[in-house]
Motif scaffolding. Structure first.
Motif, PDB file in Angstrom:
ATOM      1  N   THR A  68     -22.433 -41.313  39.945  1.00  0.00           N
ATOM      2  CA  THR A  68     -23.429 -41.890  40.854  1.00  0.00           C
ATOM      3  C   THR A  68     -23.495 -41.097  42.156  1.00  0.00           C
ATOM      4  OG1 THR A  68     -21.784 -43.474  41.666  1.00  0.00           O
ATOM      5  CG2 THR A  68     -23.228 -44.216  39.867  1.00  0.00           C
ATOM      6  N   SER A  69     -22.382 -40.474  42.533  1.00  0.00           N
ATOM      7  CA  SER A  69     -22.378 -39.637  43.740  1.00  0.00           C
ATOM      8  C   SER A  69     -23.261 -38.413  43.533  1.00  0.00           C
ATOM      9  CB  SER A  69     -20.956 -39.204  44.099  1.00  0.00           C
ATOM     10  OG  SER A  69     -20.171 -40.320  44.458  1.00  0.00           O
ATOM     11  N   PHE A  70     -23.166 -37.791  42.351  1.00  0.00           N
ATOM     12  CA  PHE A  70     -24.024 -36.633  42.111  1.00  0.00           C
ATOM     13  C   PHE A  70     -25.494 -37.040  42.081  1.00  0.00           C
ATOM     14  CE2 PHE A  70     -26.531 -33.818  39.406  1.00  0.00           C
ATOM     15  CZ  PHE A  70     -26.505 -32.710  40.227  1.00  0.00           C
ATOM     16  N   ALA A  71     -25.787 -38.204  41.543  1.00  0.00           N
ATOM     17  CA  ALA A  71     -27.185 -38.673  41.533  1.00  0.00           C
ATOM     18  C   ALA A  71     -27.733 -38.718  42.956  1.00  0.00           C
ATOM     19  CB  ALA A  71     -27.281 -40.038  40.865  1.00  0.00           C
ATOM     20  N   ARG A  72     -26.900 -39.132  43.901  1.00  0.00           N
ATOM     21  CA  ARG A  72     -27.332 -39.196  45.301  1.00  0.00           C
ATOM     22  C   ARG A  72     -27.429 -37.801  45.922  1.00  0.00           C
ATOM     23  NH1 ARG A  72     -24.467 -43.673  48.677  1.00  0.00           N
ATOM     24  NH2 ARG A  72     -26.318 -43.273  49.942  1.00  0.00           N
TER      25      ARG A  72
END
Length: 176
Positions: A68-72
Motif C-alpha cells: 500500500t505504501s508503493f501505491a501511494r
C-alpha cells in the motif's frame, strides 16, 4: 508448461522460499523510498535498488504488488531514494512494517525538486520523478529519472545479506 514451484533436484522441493534463499547469497544495499501523497510523507524499505542508466540518469527499484505504501508513492508521481548508512537498521525495519507511523521520531527535509522526504543521516539520496512502472510478476519495477542527488563522503551503506544486516569488513580494489 512446468510448475516451477515443484521442480526437484535430488529429491528436494524447490519453491518460492528456496528461490528467495538462493538470492540471499547476494548482498543488497538497503534504501528507503519516500514520497508525499495527499500532504503526508509515505515510504517503504527496498533492497533492490539499481542504476538503470547514466544518460539519462535513471534509477529503479522493486516493490511488492500488495504494498500500500508503493501505491501511494506511485500516485504521487515522484520519490526520493534514501540510501541508509550502516547504523540505520532501525530505519530500515520501521519502513518495512505495514500500517505503522514510519516517520515517527525521524527528521527529514523536502527534496529540492519533488519535495519527497530526504531522511537526515542518509548516506546518499536521489530525488526522482517516476517515469515507468512495470508489473513483471509479484513485484512492480519502478523507474524514475533523477532530478537531483547528493551523497555524504565516507559513509558506509547498510547491507543485508542472508537474512541479516552486516557491515563492510574492509575496502578492496575499486573497478572503473
Amino acid at each position: 508448461m512446468a510448475d516451477n514451484s515443484e521442480l526437484t533436484h535430488d529429491g528436494v522441493r524447490k519453491d518460492a522460499g528456496s528461490f528467495r534463499d538462493v538470492f540471499s547469497v547476494i548482498p543488497n544495499g538497503i534504501a528507503v523510498i519516500t514520497a508525499v501523497d495527499d500532504g503526508e510523507p509515505v515510504g517503504l524499505t527496498v533492497g533492490s535498488l539499481l542504476r538503470v542508466s547514466v544518460e539519462p540518469p535513471l534509477v529503479g527499484f522493486l516493490a511488492g504488488v500488495s504494498s500500500t505504501s508503493f501505491a501511494r508513492v506511485r500516485r504521487s508521481g515522484a520519490f526520493c531514494v534514501n540510501i541508509l548508512t550502516a547504523g540505520q537498521d532501525h530505519i530500515s525495519n520501521a519502513f518495512a512494517q505495514r500500517g505503522a507511523d514510519k516517520f515517527a521520531g525521524l527528521s527529514w527535509r523536502p527534496a529540492p525538486q519533488t519535495g519527497s522526504p530526504v531522511l537526515d543521516g542518509a548516506a546518499a539520496w536521489i530525488d526522482c520523478r517516476l517515469t515507468t512502472v512495470y508489473e513483471p510478476g509479484d513485484h512492480f519495477m519502478a523507474i524514475g529519472e533523477a532530478a537531483d542527488f547528493d551523497s555524504v563522503p565516507g559513509e558506509l551503506p547498510l547491507i543485508f545479506h542472508r537474512g541479516r544486516y552486516v557491515g563492510l569488513e574492509t575496502e578492496k580494489q575499486t573497478f572503473a
